[in-house]
Design a protein around this motif. Structure first.
Motif, PDB file in Angstrom:
ATOM      1  N   LYS A   6       7.725   5.283  16.239  1.00 16.20           N
ATOM      2  CA  LYS A   6       7.153   4.448  14.925  1.00 16.20           C
ATOM      3  C   LYS A   6       6.066   3.053  15.272  1.00 16.20           C
ATOM      4  CE  LYS A   6       9.841   0.893  12.913  1.00 16.20           C
ATOM      5  NZ  LYS A   6      11.106  -0.098  12.396  1.00 16.20           N
ATOM      6  N   CYS A   7       5.168   3.586  14.470  1.00 20.44           N
ATOM      7  CA  CYS A   7       3.939   2.454  14.502  1.00 20.44           C
ATOM      8  C   CYS A   7       4.736   1.052  13.922  1.00 20.44           C
ATOM      9  CB  CYS A   7       3.114   2.177  13.357  1.00 20.44           C
ATOM     10  SG  CYS A   7       1.684   1.703  13.286  1.00 20.44           S
ATOM     11  N   PRO A   8       4.455  -0.155  14.568  1.00 19.16           N
ATOM     12  CA  PRO A   8       4.980  -1.356  14.371  1.00 19.16           C
ATOM     13  C   PRO A   8       3.968  -2.363  12.852  1.00 19.16           C
ATOM     14  CG  PRO A   8       3.828  -1.531  16.257  1.00 19.16           C
ATOM     15  CD  PRO A   8       4.151  -0.377  15.890  1.00 19.16           C
ATOM     16  N   LYS A   9       3.163  -1.519  12.666  1.00 13.53           N
ATOM     17  CA  LYS A   9       2.047  -2.238  12.103  1.00 13.53           C
ATOM     18  C   LYS A   9       3.127  -1.481   9.972  1.00 13.53           C
ATOM     19  CE  LYS A   9      -1.600  -4.327  10.518  1.00 13.53           C
ATOM     20  NZ  LYS A   9      -2.264  -5.749  10.651  1.00 13.53           N
ATOM     21  N   CYS A  10       2.816  -0.584  10.103  1.00 16.05           N
ATOM     22  CA  CYS A  10       3.453   0.519   9.112  1.00 16.05           C
ATOM     23  C   CYS A  10       4.584   0.562   9.056  1.00 16.05           C
ATOM     24  CB  CYS A  10       2.165   1.304   8.635  1.00 16.05           C
ATOM     25  SG  CYS A  10       2.781   2.633  10.103  1.00 16.05           S
ATOM     26  N   GLU A  11       4.725   0.603   9.979  1.00 13.58           N
ATOM     27  CA  GLU A  11       6.792   0.957  10.292  1.00 13.58           C
ATOM     28  C   GLU A  11       7.439   2.457   9.950  1.00 13.58           C
ATOM     29  OE1 GLU A  11       8.816  -2.186   8.492  1.00 13.58           O
ATOM     30  OE2 GLU A  11       8.225  -3.752   9.881  1.00 13.58           O
ATOM     31  N   GLU A  12       6.261   2.879  10.385  1.00 10.71           N
ATOM     32  CA  GLU A  12       6.604   4.372   9.634  1.00 10.71           C
ATOM     33  C   GLU A  12       6.567   5.329  11.373  1.00 10.71           C
ATOM     34  OE1 GLU A  12       3.636   6.739   6.968  1.00 10.71           O
ATOM     35  OE2 GLU A  12       3.772   4.686   6.117  1.00 10.71           O
ATOM     36  N   HIS A  13       7.825   6.395  11.396  1.00 10.30           N
ATOM     37  CA  HIS A  13       7.090   7.045  12.357  1.00 10.30           C
ATOM     38  C   HIS A  13       6.413   8.220  11.689  1.00 10.30           C
ATOM     39  CE1 HIS A  13      11.014   5.200  13.962  1.00 10.30           C
ATOM     40  NE2 HIS A  13      11.476   5.149  13.051  1.00 10.30           N
ATOM     41  N   TYR A  26       0.010   0.886  18.080  1.00 11.57           N
ATOM     42  CA  TYR A  26      -0.331   1.208  16.100  1.00 11.57           C
ATOM     43  C   TYR A  26      -0.714   2.426  15.547  1.00 11.57           C
ATOM     44  CZ  TYR A  26       0.116  -3.903  15.921  1.00 11.57           C
ATOM     45  OH  TYR A  26       0.329  -5.211  15.855  1.00 11.57           O
ATOM     46  N   CYS A  30      -3.639   2.674  11.071  1.00 10.77           N
ATOM     47  CA  CYS A  30      -3.279   1.174  10.685  1.00 10.77           C
ATOM     48  C   CYS A  30      -4.653   0.750  11.952  1.00 10.77           C
ATOM     49  CB  CYS A  30      -2.124   0.754  12.080  1.00 10.77           C
ATOM     50  SG  CYS A  30      -1.000   0.538  10.232  1.00 10.77           S
TER      51      CYS A  30
END
Length: 177
Positions: A6-13, A26, A30
């Motif tokens: 999971k990217c903490p910036k865009c919150e996508e897996h 990231y 991102c």
């Protein structure tokens, strides 16, 4: 096995291949967006504008296959900008937008891409002068000012050469004794 992260910036897996490495937080997308924003902010600074002006002059040299001396640095462009107090060397109006460097002796005529052969100018004056000599576009007062500036900068180079010669003599004397 499709591992995701999971990217903490865009919150996508996303799959691990969407990251530059497993250690990076990231995703590539991102990181690219953040890098573009940093570059955009940098290009708004004087140093960023000077860097862009230097890149433009070097592209001109390459594109036209000019065989000229090219030792200009970003720091020197910043020095020239400071020397002219953030104003156009020709019309003396404040430069607020893009930093444009103008070659006193045009590159097309064999002028060097060096600190002693550039001034900062507004886009309007740079376009007006184009690849002409200063004498063809500006009055004698402006010609003298630019000539004096160029001599002043070249004088620094001469002084460095004189000091280097003097220091070399001292070193040789020390070695001989």
């Amino acid at each position: 096995m499709n591992e995701t992260k999971k990217c903490p910036k865009c919150e996508e897996h996303k799959p691990l291949t969407a990251f530059y490495s497993c250690d990076r937080s990231y995703c590539k997308s991102c990181e690219r967006t953040a890098a573009n924003e940093r570059m955009h902010q940098y290009n708004k600074t004087l140093r960023g504008k000077a860097s862009q002006a230097l890149q433009t002059s070097r592209k001109t040299i390459r594109r036209n296959s000019y065989h000229v001396k090219d030792d200009l640095t970003v720091d020197q462009i910043v020095e020239v900008f400071d020397f002219f107090d953030s104003t156009c060397a020709y019309c003396e109006q404040p430069i607020t937008g893009k930093v444009s460097i103008d070659h006193i002796i045009p590159l097309k005529n064999g002028g060097a891409n060096t600190q002693s052969n550039i001034v900062v100018s507004c886009i309007s004056c740079n376009t007006k002068k184009s690849d002409k000599e200063i004498a063809e576009r500006f009055d004698s007062t402006k010609q003298k000012e630019i000539s004096n500036y160029s001599a002043y900068v070249r004088g620094d180079d001469v002084l460095v050469d004189v000091l280097a010669s003097y220091i070399q003599k001292i070193i040789e004397e020390k070695k001989a004794s």
